[in-house]
Design a protein around this motif. Structure first.
Motif, PDB file in Angstrom:
ATOM      1  N   MET A 130      -4.036 -30.734 -30.408  1.00 15.15           N
ATOM      2  CA  MET A 130      -4.636 -29.426 -30.600  1.00 15.15           C
ATOM      3  C   MET A 130      -3.599 -28.487 -31.221  1.00 15.15           C
ATOM      4  O   MET A 130      -2.497 -28.347 -30.715  1.00 15.15           O
ATOM      5  N   ARG A 184     -10.844 -20.737 -26.310  1.00 15.37           N
ATOM      6  CA  ARG A 184     -12.119 -21.413 -26.575  1.00 15.37           C
ATOM      7  C   ARG A 184     -12.997 -20.553 -27.485  1.00 15.37           C
ATOM      8  O   ARG A 184     -13.688 -21.066 -28.355  1.00 15.37           O
ATOM      9  N   GLU A 240     -10.962 -20.559 -31.005  1.00 15.80           N
ATOM     10  CA  GLU A 240     -10.736 -21.870 -31.611  1.00 15.80           C
ATOM     11  C   GLU A 240     -11.995 -22.736 -31.636  1.00 15.80           C
ATOM     12  O   GLU A 240     -12.068 -23.683 -32.397  1.00 15.80           O
ATOM     13  N   GLY A 241     -12.932 -22.447 -30.762  1.00 19.84           N
ATOM     14  CA  GLY A 241     -14.139 -23.258 -30.674  1.00 19.84           C
ATOM     15  C   GLY A 241     -14.006 -24.390 -29.672  1.00 19.84           C
ATOM     16  O   GLY A 241     -14.927 -24.707 -28.957  1.00 19.84           O
ATOM     17  N   THR A 242     -12.838 -24.994 -29.608  1.00 16.36           N
ATOM     18  CA  THR A 242     -12.598 -26.090 -28.673  1.00 16.36           C
ATOM     19  C   THR A 242     -11.112 -26.190 -28.375  1.00 16.36           C
ATOM     20  O   THR A 242     -10.284 -25.768 -29.173  1.00 16.36           O
ATOM     21  N   LEU A 243     -10.807 -26.751 -27.229  1.00 13.79           N
ATOM     22  CA  LEU A 243      -9.420 -27.049 -26.878  1.00 13.79           C
ATOM     23  C   LEU A 243      -9.193 -28.557 -26.844  1.00 13.79           C
ATOM     24  O   LEU A 243      -8.110 -29.017 -26.529  1.00 13.79           O
ATOM     25  N   ALA A 244     -10.228 -29.321 -27.160  1.00 13.94           N
ATOM     26  CA  ALA A 244     -10.162 -30.778 -27.088  1.00 13.94           C
ATOM     27  C   ALA A 244      -9.075 -31.330 -28.005  1.00 13.94           C
ATOM     28  O   ALA A 244      -8.984 -30.926 -29.167  1.00 13.94           O
ATOM     29  N   ASP A 304     -14.782 -33.134 -27.836  1.00 16.41           N
ATOM     30  CA  ASP A 304     -15.355 -31.821 -28.091  1.00 16.41           C
ATOM     31  C   ASP A 304     -16.727 -31.770 -27.432  1.00 16.41           C
ATOM     32  O   ASP A 304     -17.500 -32.720 -27.507  1.00 16.41           O
ATOM     33  N   LYS A 305     -17.025 -30.686 -26.756  1.00 15.46           N
ATOM     34  CA  LYS A 305     -18.282 -30.571 -26.020  1.00 15.46           C
ATOM     35  C   LYS A 305     -19.518 -30.679 -26.916  1.00 15.46           C
ATOM     36  O   LYS A 305     -20.582 -31.035 -26.450  1.00 15.46           O
ATOM     37  N   ASN A 306     -19.381 -30.402 -28.193  1.00  9.15           N
ATOM     38  CA  ASN A 306     -20.512 -30.484 -29.123  1.00  9.15           C
ATOM     39  C   ASN A 306     -20.584 -31.819 -29.867  1.00  9.15           C
ATOM     40  O   ASN A 306     -21.470 -32.024 -30.681  1.00  9.15           O
ATOM     41  N   ASP A 325      -6.815 -33.720 -22.146  1.00  8.11           N
ATOM     42  CA  ASP A 325      -7.791 -32.629 -22.203  1.00  8.11           C
ATOM     43  C   ASP A 325      -7.815 -31.862 -20.882  1.00  8.11           C
ATOM     44  O   ASP A 325      -7.802 -30.637 -20.859  1.00  8.11           O
ATOM     45  N   GLU A 354      -6.745 -27.914 -20.620  1.00 10.30           N
ATOM     46  CA  GLU A 354      -7.717 -26.946 -20.106  1.00 10.30           C
ATOM     47  C   GLU A 354      -7.235 -26.353 -18.786  1.00 10.30           C
ATOM     48  O   GLU A 354      -7.318 -25.147 -18.567  1.00 10.30           O
TER      49      GLU A 354
END
Length: 136
Positions: A1, A81, A84-88, A94-96, A116, A120
């Motif tokens: 990341m 989040r 950036e949209g994601t921290l994955a 990624d949640k999506n 991850d 988080e």
């Protein structure tokens, strides 16, 4: 990341606001000048933060921005989040993301899942209040 400029600047802007919270609203221009970030970039960041209910905005004469909760309620993880949209650390977490067809046979998924969790967990444990207390 890798945290983008937007994420890093959002943290700087919010820390700046916390440091100068004695005033009712802080004009965007003042934040931009203190942080040496273009006013246009700060405006884009503030729009994002405002839409996600992290700051209150008032436009026009006497307008500006202010934090809308105590600084210990702002988690760095939440801020990143949003920006950036994601921290994955990998796309498949990624949640999506759609479920990876190799998930059941992937020998590295446990590594990435643990990373991850660590990312988080750590970022959610740090608040603006913590950043205010850190040594420069």
């Amino acid at each position: 990341m890798i945290v983008s400029t937007r994420g890093r600047y959002a943290l700087r802007v919010l820390v700046d606001m916390a440091e100068h919270s004695q005033t009712e609203r802080i004009p965007l221009k003042e934040i931009a000048e203190r942080q040496e970030i273009s006013q246009k970039y700060v405006e884009a960041i503030m729009t994002l933060l405002s839409k996600n209910n992290l700051v209150d905005a008032a436009h026009g004469k006497g307008g500006g921005y202010k934090l809308n909760r105590p600084i210990n309620e702002y988690k760095v993880g939440d801020i990143l989040r949003i920006t950036e949209g994601t921290l994955a650390p990998v796309a498949c977490l990624d949640k999506n993301a759609s479920e990876c067809e190799r998930k059941t046979i992937c020998r590295t998924i446990k590594l990435w899942s643990k990373l991850d969790e660590l990312i988080e967990g750590y970022l959610d444990s740090v608040t603006l209040a913590d950043l205010m207390c850190s040594e420069k």
